[in-house]
Design a protein around this motif. Structure first.
Motif, PDB file in Angstrom:
ATOM      1  N   THR A  16      73.909  17.457 116.607  1.00 27.48           N
ATOM      2  CA  THR A  16      75.113  17.476 117.433  1.00 27.48           C
ATOM      3  C   THR A  16      76.193  16.561 116.881  1.00 27.48           C
ATOM      4  OG1 THR A  16      74.190  15.737 118.822  1.00 27.48           O
ATOM      5  CG2 THR A  16      73.798  18.014 119.513  1.00 27.48           C
ATOM      6  N   GLN A  17      75.887  15.812 115.807  1.00 24.62           N
ATOM      7  CA  GLN A  17      76.854  14.875 115.257  1.00 24.62           C
ATOM      8  C   GLN A  17      77.127  15.235 113.809  1.00 24.62           C
ATOM      9  OE1 GLN A  17      74.715  11.292 115.894  1.00 24.62           O
ATOM     10  NE2 GLN A  17      75.297  11.106 118.019  1.00 24.62           N
ATOM     11  N   GLY A  18      78.166  14.639 113.270  1.00 25.51           N
ATOM     12  CA  GLY A  18      78.520  14.884 111.885  1.00 25.51           C
ATOM     13  C   GLY A  18      77.551  14.215 110.925  1.00 25.51           C
ATOM     14  N   LYS A  19      77.756  14.436 109.648  1.00 28.71           N
ATOM     15  CA  LYS A  19      76.863  13.884 108.630  1.00 28.71           C
ATOM     16  C   LYS A  19      77.087  12.399 108.389  1.00 28.71           C
ATOM     17  CE  LYS A  19      76.235  18.170 106.114  1.00 28.71           C
ATOM     18  NZ  LYS A  19      76.348  18.860 104.843  1.00 28.71           N
ATOM     19  N   ASP A  20      78.211  11.867 108.830  1.00 29.87           N
ATOM     20  CA  ASP A  20      78.525  10.473 108.558  1.00 29.87           C
ATOM     21  C   ASP A  20      77.936   9.505 109.581  1.00 29.87           C
ATOM     22  OD1 ASP A  20      79.941  11.316 106.386  1.00 29.87           O
ATOM     23  OD2 ASP A  20      81.863  11.346 107.445  1.00 29.87           O
ATOM     24  N   VAL A  21      77.280  10.011 110.592  1.00 29.38           N
ATOM     25  CA  VAL A  21      76.738   9.163 111.651  1.00 29.38           C
ATOM     26  C   VAL A  21      75.294   8.803 111.323  1.00 29.38           C
ATOM     27  CG1 VAL A  21      76.184   9.037 114.102  1.00 29.38           C
ATOM     28  CG2 VAL A  21      78.238  10.233 113.352  1.00 29.38           C
ATOM     29  N   VAL A  22      74.975   7.523 111.399  1.00 29.41           N
ATOM     30  CA  VAL A  22      73.622   7.046 111.160  1.00 29.41           C
ATOM     31  C   VAL A  22      72.964   6.798 112.509  1.00 29.41           C
ATOM     32  CG1 VAL A  22      72.229   5.227 110.143  1.00 29.41           C
ATOM     33  CG2 VAL A  22      74.304   5.981 108.999  1.00 29.41           C
ATOM     34  N   GLU A  23      71.802   7.409 112.699  1.00 28.48           N
ATOM     35  CA  GLU A  23      71.079   7.215 113.947  1.00 28.48           C
ATOM     36  C   GLU A  23      69.926   6.265 113.712  1.00 28.48           C
ATOM     37  OE1 GLU A  23      70.022  10.493 116.347  1.00 28.48           O
ATOM     38  OE2 GLU A  23      71.652  11.724 115.573  1.00 28.48           O
ATOM     39  N   SER A  24      69.602   5.495 114.738  1.00 29.24           N
ATOM     40  CA  SER A  24      68.478   4.578 114.619  1.00 29.24           C
ATOM     41  C   SER A  24      67.176   5.350 114.784  1.00 29.24           C
ATOM     42  CB  SER A  24      68.566   3.491 115.691  1.00 29.24           C
ATOM     43  OG  SER A  24      68.456   4.070 116.969  1.00 29.24           O
ATOM     44  N   ILE A  25      66.145   4.889 114.085  1.00 29.69           N
ATOM     45  CA  ILE A  25      64.824   5.504 114.153  1.00 29.69           C
ATOM     46  C   ILE A  25      63.972   4.659 115.088  1.00 29.69           C
ATOM     47  CG2 ILE A  25      62.783   6.125 112.815  1.00 29.69           C
ATOM     48  CD1 ILE A  25      64.573   6.377 110.379  1.00 29.69           C
ATOM     49  N   PRO A  26      63.301   5.271 116.046  1.00 28.97           N
ATOM     50  CA  PRO A  26      62.442   4.497 116.940  1.00 28.97           C
ATOM     51  C   PRO A  26      61.367   3.738 116.152  1.00 28.97           C
ATOM     52  CG  PRO A  26      62.668   6.742 117.722  1.00 28.97           C
ATOM     53  CD  PRO A  26      63.333   6.681 116.383  1.00 28.97           C
ATOM     54  N   PHE A  27      60.881   2.657 116.752  1.00 31.93           N
ATOM     55  CA  PHE A  27      59.943   1.768 116.053  1.00 31.93           C
ATOM     56  C   PHE A  27      58.688   2.502 115.604  1.00 31.93           C
ATOM     57  CE2 PHE A  27      56.265  -1.089 116.236  1.00 31.93           C
ATOM     58  CZ  PHE A  27      56.614  -1.943 115.211  1.00 31.93           C
ATOM     59  N   LEU A  28      58.105   3.330 116.459  1.00 30.44           N
ATOM     60  CA  LEU A  28      56.864   4.018 116.119  1.00 30.44           C
ATOM     61  C   LEU A  28      57.069   4.968 114.951  1.00 30.44           C
ATOM     62  CD1 LEU A  28      53.897   4.590 116.736  1.00 30.44           C
ATOM     63  CD2 LEU A  28      54.664   6.334 118.347  1.00 30.44           C
ATOM     64  N   LYS A  29      58.157   5.714 114.986  1.00 27.57           N
ATOM     65  CA  LYS A  29      58.421   6.659 113.906  1.00 27.57           C
ATOM     66  C   LYS A  29      58.705   5.921 112.599  1.00 27.57           C
ATOM     67  CE  LYS A  29      60.963  10.807 112.878  1.00 27.57           C
ATOM     68  NZ  LYS A  29      61.983  11.742 113.306  1.00 27.57           N
ATOM     69  N   GLU A  30      59.405   4.818 112.679  1.00 37.15           N
ATOM     70  CA  GLU A  30      59.686   4.011 111.485  1.00 37.15           C
ATOM     71  C   GLU A  30      58.387   3.497 110.864  1.00 37.15           C
ATOM     72  OE1 GLU A  30      61.579  -0.261 111.158  1.00 37.15           O
ATOM     73  OE2 GLU A  30      63.067   1.251 111.685  1.00 37.15           O
ATOM     74  N   THR A  31      57.462   3.070 111.695  1.00 35.07           N
ATOM     75  CA  THR A  31      56.168   2.592 111.210  1.00 35.07           C
ATOM     76  C   THR A  31      55.387   3.719 110.564  1.00 35.07           C
ATOM     77  OG1 THR A  31      56.129   0.959 112.979  1.00 35.07           O
ATOM     78  CG2 THR A  31      54.048   1.430 111.904  1.00 35.07           C
ATOM     79  N   ILE A  32      55.408   4.899 111.156  1.00 32.64           N
ATOM     80  CA  ILE A  32      54.685   6.037 110.599  1.00 32.64           C
ATOM     81  C   ILE A  32      55.276   6.434 109.245  1.00 32.64           C
ATOM     82  CG2 ILE A  32      54.186   8.487 110.943  1.00 32.64           C
ATOM     83  CD1 ILE A  32      53.986   7.858 113.941  1.00 32.64           C
ATOM     84  N   ILE A  33      56.590   6.389 109.112  1.00 27.99           N
ATOM     85  CA  ILE A  33      57.230   6.708 107.836  1.00 27.99           C
ATOM     86  C   ILE A  33      56.821   5.703 106.767  1.00 27.99           C
ATOM     87  CG2 ILE A  33      59.464   6.800 106.652  1.00 27.99           C
ATOM     88  CD1 ILE A  33      60.604   7.963 109.273  1.00 27.99           C
ATOM     89  N   THR A  34      56.825   4.423 107.112  1.00 29.80           N
ATOM     90  CA  THR A  34      56.428   3.380 106.164  1.00 29.80           C
ATOM     91  C   THR A  34      54.981   3.551 105.737  1.00 29.80           C
ATOM     92  OG1 THR A  34      57.995   1.863 107.184  1.00 29.80           O
ATOM     93  CG2 THR A  34      56.285   0.896 105.803  1.00 29.80           C
ATOM     94  N   LEU A  35      54.099   3.808 106.682  1.00 32.07           N
ATOM     95  CA  LEU A  35      52.686   4.005 106.348  1.00 32.07           C
ATOM     96  C   LEU A  35      52.479   5.269 105.524  1.00 32.07           C
ATOM     97  CD1 LEU A  35      50.960   3.003 109.699  1.00 32.07           C
ATOM     98  CD2 LEU A  35      50.993   1.723 107.555  1.00 32.07           C
ATOM     99  N   GLY A  36      53.269   6.289 105.799  1.00 30.45           N
ATOM    100  CA  GLY A  36      53.143   7.529 105.037  1.00 30.45           C
ATOM    101  C   GLY A  36      53.476   7.339 103.570  1.00 30.45           C
ATOM    102  N   PHE A  37      54.538   6.624 103.287  1.00 30.15           N
ATOM    103  CA  PHE A  37      54.900   6.402 101.887  1.00 30.15           C
ATOM    104  C   PHE A  37      54.002   5.364 101.217  1.00 30.15           C
ATOM    105  CE2 PHE A  37      58.960   8.322 103.234  1.00 30.15           C
ATOM    106  CZ  PHE A  37      59.004   9.323 102.295  1.00 30.15           C
ATOM    107  N   SER A  38      53.516   4.393 101.968  1.00 26.04           N
ATOM    108  CA  SER A  38      52.604   3.418 101.367  1.00 26.04           C
ATOM    109  C   SER A  38      51.220   4.013 101.161  1.00 26.04           C
ATOM    110  CB  SER A  38      52.530   2.157 102.223  1.00 26.04           C
ATOM    111  OG  SER A  38      51.968   2.446 103.487  1.00 26.04           O
ATOM    112  N   ALA A  39      50.906   5.116 101.839  1.00 17.67           N
ATOM    113  CA  ALA A  39      49.607   5.763 101.653  1.00 17.67           C
ATOM    114  C   ALA A  39      49.446   6.281 100.232  1.00 17.67           C
ATOM    115  CB  ALA A  39      49.447   6.899 102.657  1.00 17.67           C
TER     116      ALA A  39
END
Length: 83
Positions: A16-39
Motif C-alpha cells: 500500500t506504500q511506495g518503494k521509498d518507505v522503510v517498514e520496521s520488521i517485528p522482533f520475532l521475524k527479525e530473529t528468524i531472518i537472522t537465524l535463517g542466514f546464520s544457518a
C-alpha cells in the motif's frame, strides 16, 4: 521453515506504500531472518567438521545418514538463498 512461511504470507499481502518507505520488521521475524542466514554458516561449519573427522578416521559420533542429510540441506540452503 518459518522463514519460508512468513515470506509466503508477506508476499500475499498487497503493498500500500511506495518503494521509498522503510517498514520496521517485528522482533520475532527479525530473529528468524537472522537465524535463517546464520544457518548456512553453521551448517557449512558442521559439514567441514564432519569431513575432517572422516579424513582423520576418528570414531564417528553421529550416524552417517545425519551427516549426509546435513550436506543435502547445505546444498538446498545455498540454492534457496543465493539463486
Amino acid at each position: 521453515m518459518l522463514f519460508v512461511i512468513l515470506g509466503k504470507l508477506e508476499s500475499d499481502t498487497p503493498v500500500t506504500q511506495g518503494k521509498d518507505v522503510v517498514e520496521s520488521i517485528p522482533f520475532l521475524k527479525e530473529t528468524i531472518i537472522t537465524l535463517g542466514f546464520s544457518a548456512i554458516v553453521i551448517n557449512l561449519i558442521m559439514c567441514m567438521i564432519y569431513s575432517v573427522i572422516v579424513i582423520i578416521g576418528k570414531q564417528y559420533v553421529l550416524p552417517k545418514y545425519l551427516a549426509a542429510i546435513n550436506f543435502v540441506f547445505l546444498i538446498l540452503q545455498f540454492f534457496f538463498y543465493f539463486y
